[in-house]
Design a protein around this motif. Sequence first.
Motif, PDB file in Angstrom:
ATOM      1  N   ALA A  86     127.060  15.820  77.329  1.00  0.00           N
ATOM      2  CA  ALA A  86     126.757  15.810  78.922  1.00  0.00           C
ATOM      3  C   ALA A  86     127.463  14.748  79.464  1.00  0.00           C
ATOM      4  O   ALA A  86     128.526  14.468  80.192  1.00  0.00           O
ATOM      5  CB  ALA A  86     125.643  15.872  79.155  1.00  0.00           C
ATOM      6  N   ARG A  87     126.978  13.480  78.797  1.00  0.00           N
ATOM      7  CA  ARG A  87     128.122  12.264  80.038  1.00  0.00           C
ATOM      8  C   ARG A  87     129.335  12.561  78.873  1.00  0.00           C
ATOM      9  O   ARG A  87     130.157  11.911  79.666  1.00  0.00           O
ATOM     10  CB  ARG A  87     127.101  11.190  79.148  1.00  0.00           C
ATOM     11  CG  ARG A  87     126.542  10.732  79.826  1.00  0.00           C
ATOM     12  CD  ARG A  87     125.513   9.545  80.022  1.00  0.00           C
ATOM     13  NE  ARG A  87     125.039   9.224  77.921  1.00  0.00           N
ATOM     14  CZ  ARG A  87     124.258   9.414  77.503  1.00  0.00           C
ATOM     15  NH1 ARG A  87     122.788   9.947  77.751  1.00  0.00           N
ATOM     16  NH2 ARG A  87     124.218   8.820  75.899  1.00  0.00           N
ATOM     17  N   ALA A  90     131.630  14.450  81.401  1.00  0.00           N
ATOM     18  CA  ALA A  90     131.765  13.820  82.298  1.00  0.00           C
ATOM     19  C   ALA A  90     132.466  12.825  82.330  1.00  0.00           C
ATOM     20  O   ALA A  90     133.615  12.878  83.085  1.00  0.00           O
ATOM     21  CB  ALA A  90     130.692  13.302  82.913  1.00  0.00           C
ATOM     22  N   ARG A  94     136.672  13.080  83.983  1.00  0.00           N
ATOM     23  CA  ARG A  94     137.017  11.899  85.466  1.00  0.00           C
ATOM     24  C   ARG A  94     137.947  11.748  84.947  1.00  0.00           C
ATOM     25  O   ARG A  94     138.947  11.201  85.961  1.00  0.00           O
ATOM     26  CB  ARG A  94     135.960  11.493  85.226  1.00  0.00           C
ATOM     27  CG  ARG A  94     136.354   9.317  85.732  1.00  0.00           C
ATOM     28  CD  ARG A  94     134.877   8.917  85.785  1.00  0.00           C
ATOM     29  NE  ARG A  94     134.969   7.761  87.103  1.00  0.00           N
ATOM     30  CZ  ARG A  94     135.247   7.435  88.063  1.00  0.00           C
ATOM     31  NH1 ARG A  94     134.831   8.934  88.925  1.00  0.00           N
ATOM     32  NH2 ARG A  94     135.262   6.642  88.958  1.00  0.00           N
TER      33      ARG A  94
END
Length: 135
Positions: A86-87, A90, A94
Motif C-alpha cells: 500500500a505504501r 501510494a 504521488r
Amino acid sequence: MTSPRFLDPDGSRYGLPTYPWGMAWVADDGLATRKQLSAMGLRPGTSEPVAQLMWFSRRARGGVRTAALYRIDQALPKEEFTEARARGLAAAMRARRTCPTCRLVFVYVIPTSLGQCPACHEGGTPQAWELEAAA
C-alpha cells in the motif's frame, strides 16, 4: 443461443478444449475463469489454462470473445495486500501527481502527453484548487 462452432472438446480446432458460453459444466466442475477464482479468494498461479469458453460478442473485434478456464485444484491463494504494498502504491501515485518542473503535487495525475502540469506547460501558475493540501 450457443453455437456448435465453439464446441471443440478435444482441442483440435482451437488448440485448447473449447466450449460455448454456458456449457463449461459439460467439461468439468473443477474449472473456473479468473473472475470466478478471484471470487473464491484464489488466483491461477503458474498454471496454464486447460480449456476456454468462446462466445459471440458485438463488442469484440472479429465478433468472438474468449475466457480461459483454469483448474481450481491447482489454483493458489491470493496474495494479501500488505502495508508495504500500500505504501509503495501510494508513493507511485504521488509521483504521477507531482510536476517535474514546479515540484508541486496535484490532486490529478499529470498528463503524460504534456510531461508537466498544464500551468507549467502554458507558462502560468497553478490554481489553488488543483493542488493537494499540505499534510
